[in-house]
Design a protein around this motif. Structure first.
Motif, PDB file in Angstrom:
ATOM      1  N   ASP A 204       0.863  -1.171   0.000  1.00  0.00           N
ATOM      2  CA  ASP A 204       0.000   0.000   0.000  1.00  0.00           C
ATOM      3  C   ASP A 204       0.914   1.239   0.000  1.00  0.00           C
ATOM      4  O   ASP A 204       2.096   1.154   0.342  1.00  0.00           O
ATOM      5  N   ASP A 242      -6.290   3.696  -6.939  1.00  0.00           N
ATOM      6  CA  ASP A 242      -6.739   2.642  -6.040  1.00  0.00           C
ATOM      7  C   ASP A 242      -7.815   1.735  -6.640  1.00  0.00           C
ATOM      8  O   ASP A 242      -7.925   0.559  -6.268  1.00  0.00           O
ATOM      9  N   ARG A 252      -2.752   0.489  -3.891  1.00  0.00           N
ATOM     10  CA  ARG A 252      -3.760   0.643  -2.845  1.00  0.00           C
ATOM     11  C   ARG A 252      -3.351   1.847  -2.006  1.00  0.00           C
ATOM     12  O   ARG A 252      -2.225   1.905  -1.518  1.00  0.00           O
TER      13      ARG A 252
END
Length: 986
Positions: A204, A242, A252
């Motif tokens: 992420d 995303d 993400r």
């Protein structure tokens, strides 16, 4: 297809070399799929790319289903890699910025932007995974490439959406104080591994959005606030990166690290951010901010944002509260690991990646405010600095570095399998075999053993640093403190509380209870926030338990509570003492011995850190060690950060004066050595301040010049007089100093802004005095007295050596020649120091002798009249150790007179500036009787020892009648020698 048969043979040869049948079968199946797909032409072209490429291909198929899936689904991506020839070579730093910038500029819609970014990610990921699995890139090249790709995607996507939104909503502006419109841009803080340029394969990205100033948009169809505009940009940016589409995702995006988390505004102004972190920022947010980096939005305001956030992350004082905070965070993670059965998580589990990070970051948060070398986002750089400074042993450092590389490589091997954000070790045998192969091991057992060893090494270092005390010790301490806890928390009435103090051997139970009750009821304590109150509730019972063992518990308690009250709003210092029991013991010991030390600690609690290391606390370093330590300390601070330099000097001085005082009050250091060390501290500081001031003046005005051109070294000396010159500094002594230069006053500096040499050195001296005397949060360095310069307060701040010499020969009074006896160069140019020493000796040797004794005696009488206890210095029942008859000044005047009288005939008398060695020279030359010299030396030492003791007890250097007995004999004999030596023939 041309050449396919040969390529098929080469691939199968590499498959046969694999260590297990399962791996062989897996690769054959994947290879068959590729041969039957539309990607086979591109793959064949790839496999013709040189020696070893087939082996690399097979390893990549073993290690990554994701890469195989990309080869099958996106042959154009592979074709692009082949054409760019980037698969097997390193990339320049700006490669992805240029690539993504060109890509974004070429798209005409959000849909196309989204698709092209995802295809670019697949291209990047194939390349990075291929190179990582095959050892073509070391760990930090891989993480750098991933981070740079993320930077480029965020920067250019944000710019694309900003430009797309402006025609509708206008361009955001703020106004300056004069009403001028200032364009605004959104800045993006990369957090965590992205901020540190250490992104992993399937990570992420943690972001925080900010903008400089509030205002409104202009020149659009509608006007909205800047915050609304940038919120729209942020939402578009997140959506583009995303969202999962047919081509997957780019990154993400996690925004939970922003102020107030998910419930907070998506974007905040600089002022809003500063207000939040100052008033509500929590310890875990400080931890998170260590790695924060402005990764997008323009460099012109980036440094402003970083500078604004730095004080929240790095406190100016030693901050041991972070251990407690990080321990709590790690305990929370441990509970989550156990709850979810994640003991095999190589990031969060025992001995994992997070523990290596904690080890580095706890020292960053504790010491980073004072050691800028620790203000570094790179974990490896911080660990290296901890090893260089001795915090980590060489073995510990090597173990942590090797473990971190191994763990991160394992993390990449796990994530490459299916492009999943995971740190869990696989449980099925086939996945284990694939990971072991990628990591270079014959099987899972060998890999697992190596992993376990690395994790054990990390866990051992982590336990030493941050794990809570063992339960047995905690239970024991808790039982000791239970009674005191009841006292502190008002669970007893007065009689019961006093009874507890009495039972614990406090010498004045009622007074001790009053001290505690007054503190508890004080406004400062009643208005403490919850965290501060909890820390105080832990500390006070522990303090009272430790005090019960001291010699004068009630008096010592009153002294320690001065410190407690001074840090009541900065209870991190109390955490330091609780985390380091040795430090608390030393605090009590020193406060018991000296109220002066107690007051110094209360004024500058940052030096409490010195109490941790007992071996150094009672063993002050010699002058060379002091110079080395200060030099290393100052190297940590940018040369242009004058405030930080000044604070560092003050910390150095306060810490080392504490060491000297601690050594003296405990008998580890005799008086003469204590004065030596106090003098060394001042000298080393003066040397450094001269150097700092020189560099700052040169930067501003250029170098002073002489007949031959520029002068590259300062032609300036600092002459110490009085106690500094006599190597007899005490605690709290001011510095009597005179500045002398040797520059041609008719020449100018060679900088863009020229000044004459006299002005240059005058301003340099002003800067020196400013650095020394400015009151900072930690106080001043020294009080500086320059009245002994030629013409006193009306004279120039800095005189040339020639002007000084002329004044001494033509205009100086006898008392100024007396002062020159105690003068010596304490800092500055060595060649000029030698010239000054020559001038000093010539002046002292040529003082007129006919009225010398009368002048010295007359000056002594004037001093007694103004400073002694009585006009003649003989008030009954009182003895001022310095100024009364028979005291220190009488001895000093006799030595000064002796130098002035006999200096011409006996050059050895001109050598020394301190009284003891002058007296010893007088004895060796038979200028005074041996018994008289010995008496004067013994009396001088005794008076100074008692003077030091008085200062450390916060008392005046005056002996009352009940204290005179031990010194009366010395006093009377000094008076007798004075009368015989100085007054008989006057």
């Amino acid at each position: 297809m041309s050449g396919l048969h040969e390529l098929d043979r080469r691939v199968n040869d590499e498959v046969e070399a694999l260590s297990s049948v399962e791996l062989q079968n897996h690769v054959r199946q994947q290879w068959q799929q590729i041969k039957e797909s539309s990607s086979i032409d591109a793959v064949c072209q790839l496999l013709q790319g040189g020696d070893g490429i087939a082996k690399e291909f097979v390893s990549c198929v073993v290690g990554s289903d994701y890469v195989v899936d990309c080869l099958l689904r996106y042959p154009s991506v592979l074709q692009a890699l082949i054409e760019k020839q980037t698969l097997r070579k390193s990339l320049p730093e700006d490669y992805y910025s240029k690539q993504i910038g060109a890509l974004v500029r070429s798209v005409d819609s959000e849909v196309n932007l989204s698709k092209q970014l995802r295809l670019a990610r697949h291209e990047m990921m194939i390349r990075v995974i291929w190179r990582d699995i095959n050892g073509l890139a070391e760990l930090f090249e891989t993480t750098r490439d991933l981070s740079r790709f993320a930077d480029a995607c965020v920067e250019h996507t944000m710019n694309w959406h900003t430009e797309a939104l402006m025609p509708i909503w206008g361009e955001p502006f703020s106004k300056d104080y004069e009403g001028n419109l200032i364009p605004q841009r959104m800045l993006v803080l990369g957090m965590g591994k992205l901020g540190a340029d250490e992104l992993n394969l399937s990570s992420d990205i943690d972001l925080i959005f900010a903008f400089p100033e509030s205002g409104w948009t202009k020149n659009g169809k509608r006007e909205i606030s800047n915050q609304e505009f940038f919120t729209k940009v942020g939402q578009k940016l997140i959506q583009t990166l995303d969202s999962i589409t047919a081509e997957g995702f780019v990154f993400r995006v996690d925004m939970r690290l922003r102020p107030y988390g998910d419930s907070g505004p998506l974007v905040m102004s600089f002022n809003q951010l500063e207000s939040y972190y100052q008033s509500q920022g929590r310890e875990w947010e400080r931890y998170a901010m260590i790695k924060a980096r402005v990764m997008a939005g323009g460099a012109e305001r980036a440094q402003e944002l970083v500078t604004m956030l730095r004080p929240f992350v790095y406190r100016k004082y030693i901050d041991f509260s972070v251990i407690e905070a990080l321990r709590g965070l790690k305990d929370m993670i441990n509970r989550e690991v156990r709850r979810k059965g994640m003991e095999h998580n190589i990031k969060l589990g025992r001995g994992g990646i997070r523990e290596v990070e904690f080890i580095a970051q706890v020292f960053q948060l504790i010491h980073g405010g004072m050691d800028v070398r620790l203000q570094n986002r790179s974990l490896m750089a911080v660990l290296a600095q901890l090893e260089n400074s001795g915090v980590l042993s060489a073995d510990a450092y090597q173990n942590l570095v090797k473990a971190y590389h191994f763990l991160r490589d394992t993390e990449h091997a796990l994530q490459a399998l299916q492009d999943r954000q995971t740190q869990l070790l696989p449980e099925d045998a086939f996945a284990q075999a694939r990971v072991a192969h990628v990591m270079g091991f014959a099987g899972w057992s060998e890999f697992s053993n190596a992993l376990d060893q690395h994790r054990q090494n990390v866990a051992a270092e982590f336990v030493d640093l941050i794990q809570p005390a063992d339960e047995e010790r905690q239970t024991q301490e808790s039982s000791f403190c239970d009674g005191w806890r009841s006292v502190w928390l008002d669970e007893m009435d007065d009689d019961e509380a006093i009874a507890v103090f009495e039972a614990q051997c406090f010498d004045d139970p009622a007074a001790a209870w009053k001290l505690i009750r007054d503190l508890k009821q004080s406004k400062k304590v009643r208005t403490l926030q919850r965290e501060g109150q909890e820390r105080l509730n832990q500390f006070i019972p522990n303090l009272l338990h430790q005090l019960a063992c001291s010699e004068r518990p009630t008096e010592t308690l009153s002294r320690v509570l001065i410190l407690v009250e001074s840090v009541i709003r900065r209870t991190a210092y109390l955490v330091l003492l609780m985390e380091n029991p040795v430090a608390l013991v030393q605090l009590i010991k020193l406060c018991d011995a000296s109220p002066w030390i107690a007051n110094q600690l209360a004024k500058t609690p940052v030096i409490l850190d010195e109490l941790i290391n007992v071996s150094s606390l009672y063993s002050p370093p010699n002058k060379q060690e002091l110079q080395d330590e200060l030099r290393q300390h100052m190297l940590r601070i940018p040369e242009d950060d004058l405030e930080a330099l000044m604070e560092a000097l003050r910390y150095f001085k306060n810490a080392h004066v504490l060491r000297v005082a601690a050594a003296e009050v405990t008998g580890a250091l005799p008086l003469m050595k204590a004065s030596d060390y106090l003098t060394y501290i001042a000298e080393v500081i003066l040397e450094t301040v001269v150097e700092i001031s020189w560099h700052q003046m040169v930067e501003r005005y250029g170098y002073p010049t002489d007949e031959e051109g520029s002068v590259s070294e300062p032609q300036l000396i600092v002459v110490g007089y009085g106690k500094l010159g006599g190597i007899e500094l005490s605690y709290g002594s001011d510095l009597d100093i005179v500045f002398i230069h040797n520059a041609n006053v008719n020449k100018y500096t060679d900088g863009a802004k020229q000044v004459d040499n006299q002005t240059f050195y005058t301003r340099m001296v002003q800067r020196i005095v400013h650095i020394m005397t400015t009151m900072m949060p930690s106080g001043d360095l020294y009080e500086v007295d320059m009245r002994l310069r030629p013409e006193g307060n009306s004279g120039m701040l800095v005189a040339s050596l020639k002007a000084f010499e002329d004044y001494q020969f033509k205009n100086a009074w006898t008392w100024e020649h007396q002062a020159l006896v105690r003068a010596r160069v304490v800092a500055g140019a060595s060649a000029l120091a030698e010239q000054f020493d020559r001038v000093r000796k010539e002046v002292l040797a040529n003082v007129p002798k006919d009225t010398l004794k009368a002048s010295v005696v007359d000056m002594r009488k004037k001093m007694r009249a103004s400073m002694a206890s009585a006009e003649d210095g003989m008030k009954e029942g009182v003895f001022h150790l310095k100024h009364d008859a028979g005291g220190i000044v009488d001895i000093e005047f006799m030595t000064q007179y002796a130098v002035l009288k006999w200096g011409a005939d006996y050059p050895d008398m001109l050598t020394w500036s301190d009284n003891i060695r002058i007296l010893e020279t007088m004895e060796s030359l038979k200028l005074m009787d041996e018994s008289e010299v010995n008496l004067l030396i013994d009396a001088y030492k005794a008076f100074r020892i008692e003077g030091h003791r008085k200062i450390l007890d916060n008392q005046k250097v005056v002996l009352e009648e009940d204290e005179l007995t031990s010194y009366q004999d010395y006093r009377q004999k000094v008076v007798k020698i004075w009368q015989h030596f100085m007054e008989d023939d006057v």
